[in-house]
Design a protein around this motif. Structure first.
Motif, PDB file in Angstrom:
ATOM      1  N   UNK A   1      11.667  -1.152  -5.040  1.00 19.99           N
ATOM      2  CA  UNK A   1      10.541  -0.395  -5.611  1.00 19.99           C
ATOM      3  C   UNK A   1      10.287   0.888  -4.835  1.00 19.99           C
ATOM      4  N   UNK A   2      10.342   0.789  -3.510  1.00 23.94           N
ATOM      5  CA  UNK A   2      10.104   1.947  -2.638  1.00 23.94           C
ATOM      6  C   UNK A   2      11.139   3.038  -2.911  1.00 23.94           C
TER       7      UNK A   2
ATOM      8  N   UNK B   1       1.366   5.863  -7.561  1.00 25.47           N
ATOM      9  CA  UNK B   1       0.241   6.578  -8.172  1.00 25.47           C
ATOM     10  C   UNK B   1       0.355   8.092  -8.025  1.00 25.47           C
ATOM     11  N   UNK B   2       1.322   8.576  -7.262  1.00 29.50           N
ATOM     12  CA  UNK B   2       1.463  10.012  -7.014  1.00 29.50           C
ATOM     13  C   UNK B   2       2.287  10.674  -8.115  1.00 29.50           C
ATOM     14  N   UNK B   3       1.934  11.920  -8.406  1.00 34.05           N
ATOM     15  CA  UNK B   3       2.708  12.716  -9.365  1.00 34.05           C
ATOM     16  C   UNK B   3       3.740  13.580  -8.633  1.00 34.05           C
ATOM     17  N   UNK B   4       3.445  13.919  -7.396  1.00 37.80           N
ATOM     18  CA  UNK B   4       4.377  14.652  -6.541  1.00 37.80           C
ATOM     19  C   UNK B   4       4.448  13.924  -5.209  1.00 37.80           C
ATOM     20  N   UNK B   5       5.430  14.296  -4.411  1.00 34.49           N
ATOM     21  CA  UNK B   5       5.614  13.660  -3.103  1.00 34.49           C
ATOM     22  C   UNK B   5       4.333  13.819  -2.280  1.00 34.49           C
ATOM     23  N   UNK B   6       3.681  12.692  -1.881  1.00 37.27           N
ATOM     24  CA  UNK B   6       2.415  12.782  -1.160  1.00 37.27           C
ATOM     25  C   UNK B   6       2.550  13.112   0.327  1.00 37.27           C
ATOM     26  N   UNK B   7       3.770  13.082   0.863  1.00 40.65           N
ATOM     27  CA  UNK B   7       3.958  13.266   2.294  1.00 40.65           C
ATOM     28  C   UNK B   7       4.868  14.451   2.575  1.00 40.65           C
ATOM     29  N   UNK B   8       4.647  15.052   3.713  1.00 40.10           N
ATOM     30  CA  UNK B   8       5.554  16.099   4.186  1.00 40.10           C
ATOM     31  C   UNK B   8       6.853  15.438   4.634  1.00 40.10           C
ATOM     32  N   UNK B   9       7.868  16.243   4.911  1.00 39.11           N
ATOM     33  CA  UNK B   9       9.153  15.694   5.353  1.00 39.11           C
ATOM     34  C   UNK B   9       8.986  14.894   6.647  1.00 39.11           C
ATOM     35  N   UNK B  10       8.172  15.399   7.540  1.00 45.07           N
ATOM     36  CA  UNK B  10       7.973  14.704   8.822  1.00 45.07           C
ATOM     37  C   UNK B  10       7.247  13.376   8.610  1.00 45.07           C
TER      38      UNK B  10
ATOM     39  N   UNK C   1       0.832  -1.202   0.000  1.00 40.08           N
ATOM     40  CA  UNK C   1       0.000   0.000   0.000  1.00 40.08           C
ATOM     41  C   UNK C   1       0.870   1.256   0.000  1.00 40.08           C
ATOM     42  N   UNK C   2       1.954   1.244   0.763  1.00 44.12           N
ATOM     43  CA  UNK C   2       2.873   2.390   0.795  1.00 44.12           C
ATOM     44  C   UNK C   2       3.492   2.595  -0.592  1.00 44.12           C
ATOM     45  N   UNK C   3       3.956   1.506  -1.196  1.00 43.86           N
ATOM     46  CA  UNK C   3       4.591   1.595  -2.514  1.00 43.86           C
ATOM     47  C   UNK C   3       3.581   2.042  -3.566  1.00 43.86           C
ATOM     48  N   UNK C   4       2.368   1.523  -3.508  1.00 47.48           N
ATOM     49  CA  UNK C   4       1.341   1.896  -4.478  1.00 47.48           C
ATOM     50  C   UNK C   4       0.940   3.365  -4.324  1.00 47.48           C
ATOM     51  N   UNK C   5       0.931   3.866  -3.099  1.00 50.40           N
ATOM     52  CA  UNK C   5       0.648   5.284  -2.877  1.00 50.40           C
ATOM     53  C   UNK C   5       1.682   6.138  -3.589  1.00 50.40           C
TER      54      UNK C   5
END
Length: 92
Positions: A79-80, A43-52, A36-40
């Motif tokens: 992959x990650x 599928x993202x075009x930009x980084x989905x998470x903040x640095x934290x 699920x983490x890898x698929x997130x």
């Protein structure tokens, strides 16, 4: 006539202090969470998470991959890391 058991020096001692062997099966729940983490990321075009949050996801990923077989852990880690490289650093 009874015989005493012969000692056979060719048979070595059974080593009981060996480290445990590699895992033979992966924890399904851990594998599903890692996928699920890898698929997130995939599928993202930009980084989905903040640095934290990315730091938290990295620690979570490292913890969960220990529950997989070495081969699966290596494949998912590759992959990650490829997805993280593709997306670049998070914008904060």
């Amino acid at each position: 006539m009874k015989r005493a058991a012969a000692v056979d020096d060719r048979q070595g001692m059974i080593p009981i202090d060996l480290p445990p062997g590699p895992r033979l099966s992966s924890d399904e729940r851990a594998r599903d969470e890692l996928l699920a983490i890898v698929e997130t990321l995939a599928s993202a075009r930009t980084q989905p998470w903040s640095a934290r949050l990315l730091g938290w996801q990295l620690r979570r990923f490292d913890t969960l991959k220990q529950l997989l077989t070495p081969l699966e852990a290596a494949a998912l880690t590759a992959r990650f890391e490829a997805e993280l490289d593709r997306l670049g650093p998070p914008e904060d």
